[in-house]
Motif scaffolding. Structure first.
Motif, PDB file in Angstrom:
ATOM      1  N   HIS A 106       0.757  -1.184  -0.013  1.00  0.00           N
ATOM      2  CA  HIS A 106      -0.165  -0.251  -0.119  1.00  0.00           C
ATOM      3  C   HIS A 106       0.812   1.287  -0.036  1.00  0.00           C
ATOM      4  CE1 HIS A 106      -3.940  -2.024   0.750  1.00  0.00           C
ATOM      5  NE2 HIS A 106      -3.064  -2.988   1.190  1.00  0.00           N
ATOM      6  N   ILE A 107       1.883   1.134   0.055  1.00  0.00           N
ATOM      7  CA  ILE A 107       2.950   2.162  -0.260  1.00  0.00           C
ATOM      8  C   ILE A 107       4.157   2.285  -1.080  1.00  0.00           C
ATOM      9  CG2 ILE A 107       2.553   2.476   2.447  1.00  0.00           C
ATOM     10  CD1 ILE A 107       5.385   1.638   2.840  1.00  0.00           C
ATOM     11  N   GLN A 108       4.341   1.126  -1.577  1.00  0.00           N
ATOM     12  CA  GLN A 108       5.597   1.096  -2.451  1.00  0.00           C
ATOM     13  C   GLN A 108       5.747   1.771  -3.629  1.00  0.00           C
ATOM     14  OE1 GLN A 108       3.804  -3.260  -3.737  1.00  0.00           O
ATOM     15  NE2 GLN A 108       6.004  -3.339  -3.225  1.00  0.00           N
ATOM     16  N   GLY A 109       4.372   1.960  -4.194  1.00  0.00           N
ATOM     17  CA  GLY A 109       4.281   2.971  -5.529  1.00  0.00           C
ATOM     18  C   GLY A 109       4.797   4.347  -5.225  1.00  0.00           C
ATOM     19  N   PHE A 110       4.883   4.783  -4.096  1.00  0.00           N
ATOM     20  CA  PHE A 110       5.000   6.507  -4.076  1.00  0.00           C
ATOM     21  C   PHE A 110       6.444   6.766  -4.575  1.00  0.00           C
ATOM     22  CE2 PHE A 110       5.719  10.577  -2.074  1.00  0.00           C
ATOM     23  CZ  PHE A 110       4.321  11.048  -2.476  1.00  0.00           C
ATOM     24  N   PRO A 111       7.427   5.907  -4.280  1.00  0.00           N
ATOM     25  CA  PRO A 111       8.888   6.371  -4.658  1.00  0.00           C
ATOM     26  C   PRO A 111       8.779   6.405  -6.248  1.00  0.00           C
ATOM     27  CG  PRO A 111       8.926   5.141  -3.012  1.00  0.00           C
ATOM     28  CD  PRO A 111       7.620   5.011  -3.311  1.00  0.00           C
ATOM     29  N   PHE A 112       7.909   5.810  -7.063  1.00  0.00           N
ATOM     30  CA  PHE A 112       8.033   5.853  -8.385  1.00  0.00           C
ATOM     31  C   PHE A 112       6.894   6.726  -9.183  1.00  0.00           C
ATOM     32  CE2 PHE A 112       9.657   1.948  -6.526  1.00  0.00           C
ATOM     33  CZ  PHE A 112      10.870   1.809  -7.001  1.00  0.00           C
ATOM     34  N   TRP A 137       8.635   7.488   5.565  1.00  0.00           N
ATOM     35  CA  TRP A 137      10.294   7.829   4.886  1.00  0.00           C
ATOM     36  C   TRP A 137      10.983   6.618   5.298  1.00  0.00           C
ATOM     37  CZ3 TRP A 137      10.737  11.498   1.900  1.00  0.00           C
ATOM     38  CH2 TRP A 137       9.737  12.678   1.924  1.00  0.00           C
ATOM     39  N   ASP A 138      10.765   5.680   5.984  1.00  0.00           N
ATOM     40  CA  ASP A 138      11.698   4.562   6.161  1.00  0.00           C
ATOM     41  C   ASP A 138      11.745   3.695   4.762  1.00  0.00           C
ATOM     42  OD1 ASP A 138      12.389   4.820   8.724  1.00  0.00           O
ATOM     43  OD2 ASP A 138      10.984   3.441   9.569  1.00  0.00           O
ATOM     44  N   GLN A 139      10.748   3.803   4.058  1.00  0.00           N
ATOM     45  CA  GLN A 139      10.986   2.821   2.731  1.00  0.00           C
ATOM     46  C   GLN A 139      11.895   3.524   1.764  1.00  0.00           C
ATOM     47  OE1 GLN A 139       7.962   2.554  -0.259  1.00  0.00           O
ATOM     48  NE2 GLN A 139       6.777   4.554   0.669  1.00  0.00           N
ATOM     49  N   VAL A 140      12.102   4.961   1.909  1.00  0.00           N
ATOM     50  CA  VAL A 140      13.132   5.373   0.853  1.00  0.00           C
ATOM     51  C   VAL A 140      14.491   5.564   1.672  1.00  0.00           C
ATOM     52  CG1 VAL A 140      11.398   6.314  -0.701  1.00  0.00           C
ATOM     53  CG2 VAL A 140      12.184   7.733   1.169  1.00  0.00           C
ATOM     54  N   ALA A 141      14.725   5.034   2.845  1.00  0.00           N
ATOM     55  CA  ALA A 141      15.888   5.367   3.551  1.00  0.00           C
ATOM     56  C   ALA A 141      16.784   4.119   2.923  1.00  0.00           C
ATOM     57  CB  ALA A 141      15.697   5.040   4.943  1.00  0.00           C
ATOM     58  N   GLU A 142      18.199   4.499   2.969  1.00  0.00           N
ATOM     59  CA  GLU A 142      19.286   3.805   2.652  1.00  0.00           C
ATOM     60  C   GLU A 142      19.080   2.490   3.746  1.00  0.00           C
ATOM     61  OE1 GLU A 142      23.213   5.336   1.145  1.00  0.00           O
ATOM     62  OE2 GLU A 142      22.282   7.305   2.274  1.00  0.00           O
ATOM     63  N   PRO A 143      19.411   1.249   3.107  1.00  0.00           N
ATOM     64  CA  PRO A 143      19.673   0.858   1.683  1.00  0.00           C
ATOM     65  C   PRO A 143      18.748   0.416   0.952  1.00  0.00           C
ATOM     66  CG  PRO A 143      20.030  -1.194   3.337  1.00  0.00           C
ATOM     67  CD  PRO A 143      19.301   0.132   4.266  1.00  0.00           C
ATOM     68  N   TYR A 144      17.690   0.882   1.386  1.00  0.00           N
ATOM     69  CA  TYR A 144      16.274   0.299   0.593  1.00  0.00           C
ATOM     70  C   TYR A 144      16.254   1.067  -0.824  1.00  0.00           C
ATOM     71  CZ  TYR A 144      15.542  -1.705   5.109  1.00  0.00           C
ATOM     72  OH  TYR A 144      15.791  -2.181   6.378  1.00  0.00           O
ATOM     73  N   SER A 145      16.665   2.348  -0.778  1.00  0.00           N
ATOM     74  CA  SER A 145      16.471   2.989  -2.002  1.00  0.00           C
ATOM     75  C   SER A 145      17.864   3.974  -2.107  1.00  0.00           C
ATOM     76  CB  SER A 145      15.199   4.150  -1.859  1.00  0.00           C
ATOM     77  OG  SER A 145      14.032   3.489  -1.834  1.00  0.00           O
ATOM     78  N   PRO A 146      18.039   4.439  -3.372  1.00  0.00           N
ATOM     79  CA  PRO A 146      19.292   5.142  -3.569  1.00  0.00           C
ATOM     80  C   PRO A 146      19.328   6.436  -2.792  1.00  0.00           C
ATOM     81  CG  PRO A 146      18.302   4.574  -5.697  1.00  0.00           C
ATOM     82  CD  PRO A 146      17.257   4.041  -4.552  1.00  0.00           C
ATOM     83  N   PRO A 147      20.298   7.225  -2.342  1.00  0.00           N
ATOM     84  CA  PRO A 147      20.295   8.317  -1.275  1.00  0.00           C
ATOM     85  C   PRO A 147      19.586   9.209  -2.109  1.00  0.00           C
ATOM     86  CG  PRO A 147      22.524   7.992  -2.112  1.00  0.00           C
ATOM     87  CD  PRO A 147      21.534   6.441  -2.338  1.00  0.00           C
ATOM     88  N   THR A 148      19.610   9.415  -3.351  1.00  0.00           N
ATOM     89  CA  THR A 148      18.891  10.586  -3.973  1.00  0.00           C
ATOM     90  C   THR A 148      17.523  10.664  -3.855  1.00  0.00           C
ATOM     91  OG1 THR A 148      18.978   9.339  -5.949  1.00  0.00           O
ATOM     92  CG2 THR A 148      20.747  10.907  -5.848  1.00  0.00           C
TER      93      THR A 148
END
Length: 310
Positions: A106-112, A137-148
């Motif tokens: 239910h949250i994984q689409g937002f970074p895309f 914000w946890d889902q886009v923290a490193e190492p789960y997402s690139p730092p950018t």
């Protein structure tokens, strides 16, 4: 109010497999007659006459539903369907984003979501969870997402804590919510405007006690015109997967009957079910409604790109 389906699957994204595509082709070929293949016109007519489970697909993106009322844009959950929405829509100045809960699907689409990187687009996030911003914000923290990603994603965003059974209003739309039975909790929402009520009730494990002389959630469910509701499992499967947090179609229909809801959209489809299986569940659901003498309820299968006009 206009309602759009961008993601309808539960648990994980489920793209069509090569085997499923091949099965659809074989099923179509087996139905074809020589007269169906004479020219482009007869071929087009034949294809359009195929059952929906062959000609189309319910879709494989996880939960994301859009509600538009005049200039008000509301997003219900940010599953992978949100990515498709970002490709199809221009960015309004403001989004109202409601989370039923914060499980991955239910949250994984937002970074895309393309609009999340538009500095002119503001996001107002509504949730019942005290730590919603931390979960988000946890889902886009490193190492789960690139730092950018964490540095550029949704810089204009605000989190609002809301409370169960406490009514509030957004641009003339009356909104209520109610906690549902789901591991870690999940919340259903109702939206009312100009005498029409729409309910979003994903991720719920319904029990018969939920519609036996009780009035909890009345403000959300009673006399709704449309409900989008979790119906992930068959009847047999719901007994094997007790306490997993999802419902069968028959419980969803019983629930709708109890609250006098007119239209039911079966939602949050099981990842292992192909389109043929989902179609059989829809047929069984419609048969069940007739069996309990409530054929007046309209039952549909939630599909990507589908629209509801209320």
């Amino acid at each position: 109010m206009q309602i759009y389906f961008w993601g309808v699957r539960g648990s994980v994204p489920t793209p069509l497999s090569p085997q499923q595509v091949q099965s659809k082709i074989m099923a179509a070929i087996q139905r074809a007659k020589p007269e169906d293949l004479v020219n482009a016109e007869t071929r087009a007519k034949f294809v359009s006459s195929l059952p929906s489970w062959i000609f189309g697909t319910a879709g494989g993106n996880t939960a994301c539903v859009e509600l538009v009322n005049n200039d008000t844009h509301i997003i219900l959950d940010a599953g992978t369907g949100l990515r498709a929405m970002g490709k199809a829509r221009t960015c309004p100045s403001n989004y109202h984003l409601f989370f039923s809960h914060f499980h991955w699907d239910h949250i994984q689409g937002f970074p895309f979501f393309d609009h999340a990187y538009n500095p002119k687009c503001h996001f107002e996030v509504y949730s019942h969870f005290d730590d919603a911003d931390e979960y988000f914000w946890d889902q886009v923290a490193e190492p789960y997402s690139p730092p950018t990603v964490g540095k550029t994603l949704a810089r204009d965003i605000h989190f609002t804590r809301i409370y169960e059974d406490e009514e509030f209003n957004i641009d003339g739309i009356k909104i209520n919510s109610h906690k549902m039975r789901h591991p870690g909790d999940s919340y259903a929402f109702s939206f009312e405007n100009n005498g029409k009520k729409f309910v979003y009730a994903t991720d719920v494990e319904l029990k018969s006690t939920d519609y036996q002389g009780k009035n909890e959630g009345e403000a959300v469910f009673k006399n709704a015109d449309v409900i989008i509701i979790d119906s992930q499992y068959t009847v047999e499967e719901v007994y094997r997967k007790e306490n997993w947090g999802h419902s069968s179609f028959c419980y969803a229909i019983d629930f709708a009957v109890y609250w006098n809801i007119k239209k039911v959209y079966l939602f949050h489809h099981e990842p292992v079910y192909d389109d043929k299986k989902l179609n059989s569940i829809l047929e069984a659901a419609r048969w069940y409604a007739q069996y309990i003498n409530h054929s007046d309820i309209e039952i549909f299968l939630a599909k990507e790109s589908q629209e509801i006009d209320l």
